[in-house]
Design a protein around this motif. Structure first.
Motif, short mmCIF file in Angstrom:
data_model
loop_
_atom_site.label_atom_id
_atom_site.label_comp_id
_atom_site.label_asym_id
_atom_site.label_seq_id
_atom_site.Cartn_x
_atom_site.Cartn_y
_atom_site.Cartn_z
N ILE A 1 -9.56 59.53 -26.30
CA ILE A 1 -10.32 58.46 -25.28
C ILE A 1 -11.47 57.91 -26.47
O ILE A 1 -11.10 56.73 -26.46
CB ILE A 1 -10.50 58.54 -24.21
N PHE A 2 -12.22 58.54 -26.98
CA PHE A 2 -12.97 57.92 -27.41
C PHE A 2 -13.12 57.37 -29.21
O PHE A 2 -13.06 56.28 -28.78
CB PHE A 2 -14.44 58.63 -27.39
N ALA A 3 -11.93 57.72 -29.40
CA ALA A 3 -11.21 56.74 -30.77
C ALA A 3 -10.38 56.20 -30.28
O ALA A 3 -10.71 54.93 -31.06
CB ALA A 3 -10.17 58.10 -31.49
N ALA A 4 -10.10 55.73 -28.82
CA ALA A 4 -9.32 54.70 -28.66
C ALA A 4 -9.73 53.67 -28.16
O ALA A 4 -10.04 52.57 -28.93
CB ALA A 4 -8.24 54.91 -27.78
N ALA B 1 -10.83 49.35 -29.85
CA ALA B 1 -10.18 47.98 -29.26
C ALA B 1 -11.68 47.63 -29.56
O ALA B 1 -11.85 46.53 -29.63
CB ALA B 1 -10.37 49.02 -27.75
N ILE B 2 -12.55 48.10 -29.44
CA ILE B 2 -14.23 47.46 -29.53
C ILE B 2 -14.18 46.73 -31.17
O ILE B 2 -14.36 45.21 -31.34
CB ILE B 2 -15.16 48.85 -29.87
N LEU B 3 -14.02 47.57 -32.29
CA LEU B 3 -13.98 47.26 -33.82
C LEU B 3 -13.25 45.44 -33.88
O LEU B 3 -13.44 44.83 -34.38
CB LEU B 3 -13.84 47.98 -34.92
N ILE C 1 -2.82 54.53 -27.70
CA ILE C 1 -1.52 54.87 -27.84
C ILE C 1 -1.86 55.30 -29.38
O ILE C 1 -1.18 56.03 -29.34
CB ILE C 1 -0.43 53.34 -28.15
N GLY C 2 -2.29 54.54 -30.25
CA GLY C 2 -2.52 54.90 -31.62
C GLY C 2 -3.31 56.82 -31.40
O GLY C 2 -2.86 57.61 -32.28
N ALA C 3 -4.06 56.74 -30.53
CA ALA C 3 -5.00 58.29 -30.52
C ALA C 3 -4.29 58.92 -30.30
O ALA C 3 -4.38 60.08 -30.28
CB ALA C 3 -6.21 57.65 -29.85
N THR C 4 -3.44 58.76 -29.25
CA THR C 4 -2.80 59.62 -28.37
C THR C 4 -1.62 60.17 -29.09
O THR C 4 -1.51 61.50 -29.26
CB THR C 4 -1.29 59.10 -27.04
N ALA D 1 -4.79 50.49 -33.20
CA ALA D 1 -3.95 51.52 -32.65
C ALA D 1 -3.60 52.34 -34.40
O ALA D 1 -4.90 53.80 -34.00
CB ALA D 1 -2.18 51.69 -32.64
N LEU D 2 -4.25 51.73 -35.50
CA LEU D 2 -4.38 51.76 -36.60
C LEU D 2 -5.28 52.72 -36.77
O LEU D 2 -5.76 53.90 -37.21
CB LEU D 2 -3.97 50.66 -38.14
N VAL D 3 -6.64 51.39 -36.03
CA VAL D 3 -7.54 52.33 -36.44
C VAL D 3 -7.95 53.31 -35.22
O VAL D 3 -9.04 54.50 -36.09
CB VAL D 3 -8.95 50.79 -36.24
N ALA D 4 -7.63 53.48 -34.48
CA ALA D 4 -7.90 54.77 -33.21
C ALA D 4 -7.42 55.50 -33.98
O ALA D 4 -7.93 57.39 -33.80
CB ALA D 4 -7.52 54.07 -31.73
N ALA D 5 -5.99 56.10 -34.26
CA ALA D 5 -5.30 56.56 -34.91
C ALA D 5 -6.34 57.67 -36.41
O ALA D 5 -6.63 59.03 -36.49
CB ALA D 5 -4.25 56.79 -35.76
N LEU D 6 -6.80 56.76 -37.33
CA LEU D 6 -7.45 56.88 -38.09
C LEU D 6 -9.06 57.65 -37.60
O LEU D 6 -9.60 58.82 -37.92
CB LEU D 6 -7.70 56.26 -39.12
#
Length: 419
Positions: free
Chosen positions: A82-85, A89-91, A114-117, A318-323
């Motif tokens: 959730i932190f990564a998500a 979103a913030i960026l 979705i990306g982080a999950t 999603a891409l940023v969160a996945a990274l």
């Protein structure tokens, strides 16, 4: 009282930071048209909107439940996910705010989740049916429905007031704008503040602090409402400028029609639990109102940039969160690296924004280019006597700069003397 771990406290603080960015990013949804038509002074408008956002946060939890219970599988989701998500979103919110584009904070949050999950638990952890029915379909339908409703409402408003006194009509519609802007603010609090409630509730469930399938605790509702209200009060002046002046030039009748149409769509979707983008609904209604007035022009170049940003929001976040998730998965030091990156990136974006400050004092000054359609229309419309329109200065020389026509003379006559 919930048992908090350090990572859970970090996630809650980051979620409230996202809620704050959501507030100033989406202030334009409620107040851009009211400010651009002069119905309310800028600071009065954002103060009113902030208060009503806070009230709206307490009206429902249906959208919060869509986020916390419906979009992803709660089991196996760690607080780090959730932190990564939230980082994604913030960026995205800050980048689109920097360039003044009213993209969807809601879709940034859901794209990040979705990306982080997926990075953490695979595609099977995302409920595709909920994503399609309660996120993607409303994303397409909202601007269309709100736009058509605003266009029809605008035409009806002008038809209703065509024989009325012009000054009295404008005054009446400005008063109506204030009421409809308040309704949009209330609807925004009801819809958008709940998304942060949902993400905090999901984090609490993931961290074992509350039982699965729980509704948001009261303190979560209050803190999310306060965070979005504070962000709204700060005012996202760059996006207010784009929404109020960059898309079209609004008259009070159009502003009233746009806001009323958008509020109706947002409140209906909140009641149904749709995680609707208020940005999409309001942008669609503003464009519809622009087309509804005879002679009104929508700046399609700006609208096109907005639609591109909308299309990129989910995948980019999603891409940023996945990274970010892949880094946090390395352990506590990975989470610390992501946190430092988020803080440093946010500070850099803020510093870039100081190069050209937009605030309440210059929010109605627009430097938006007219675009192809507007320029073409201006080219066939003669300007008022003694003036040269701004849109044509680049293509039609003014009398002061145009070369003087040579006087008709007898070819045999001697040249005129020069002084």
């Amino acid at each position: 009282m919930e048992n908090f771990s350090l990572i859970l406290a970090i996630v809650v603080a980051t979620a409230l930071a996202f809620d704050f960015t959501n507030g100033f990013h989406d202030t334009a949804n409620a107040m851009a048209t009211t400010i651009s038509t002069g119905a309310l002074k800028p600071k009065v408008a954002v103060t009113m909107s902030a208060a009503l956002n806070l009230v709206g946060a307490f009206l429902s939890v249906e959208v919060a439940n869509t986020i916390s219970k419906g979009l992803v599988d709660e089991t196996g989701i760690r607080p780090e996910v959730i932190f990564a998500a939230l980082v994604g979103a913030i960026l995205w919110n800050l980048l689109t705010w920097l360039v003044g584009l009213p993209s969807s904070s809601s879709h940034a949050l859901m794209g990040g989740l979705i990306g982080a999950t997926i990075a953490s638990a695979g595609t099977g952890a995302v409920h595709g049916d909920v994503l399609v029915t309660k996120v993607l379909i409303p994303a397409v339908a909202a601007p269309i429905v709100a736009g058509v409703a605003a266009m029809l409402a605008t035409r009806f408003s002008y038809g209703l007031s065509k024989d009325a006194d012009s000054a009295a009509t404008r005054k009446g519609y400005r008063a109506g704008q204030i009421a409809s802007a308040g309704l949009v603010s209330l609807a925004h609090g009801t819809n958008d503040a709940q998304k942060t409630m949902g993400i905090i509730t999901l984090a609490l469930i993931a961290g074992g602090a509350i039982a699965p399938d729980s509704n948001p605790p009261v303190w979560v509702i209050l803190s999310a409402g306060l965070a979005i209200a504070l962000g709204t009060y700060i005012g996202g002046w760059r996006i207010i400028r784009t929404m109020g002046k960059g898309l079209t030039d609004l008259q009070p009748q159009q502003g009233f029609s746009a806001q009323t149409s958008a509020a109706t769509v947002i409140l209906a979707s909140s009641h149904l639990g749709f995680s609707l983008s208020t940005t999409h609904a309001v942008s669609g209604s503003v464009m519809g109102a622009g087309m509804g007035r005879k002679g009104g022009v929508v700046r399609w170049s700006t609208a096109t940039r907005m639609v591109v940003a909308w299309a990129l929001t989910l995948p980019a976040a999603a891409l940023v969160a996945a990274l970010a998730e892949s880094v946090t998965d390395l352990g506590d030091w990975g989470t610390a690296v992501v946190a430092v990156f988020l803080i440093a990136s946010s500070a850099a974006i803020w510093k870039l924004s100081r190069r050209q400050v937009v605030d309440h004092s210059n929010v109605n000054d627009t430097e938006e280019p007219a675009g192809v359609v507007t320029t073409a229309m201006a080219a066939v419309t003669p300007p008022p006597a003694g003036t040269v329109t701004e849109d044509l200065t680049a293509t039609i020389p003014s009398p002061a700069t145009a070369p003087a026509a040579a006087p008709a003379t007898d070819p045999a006559a001697p040249p005129a003397a020069t002084v």
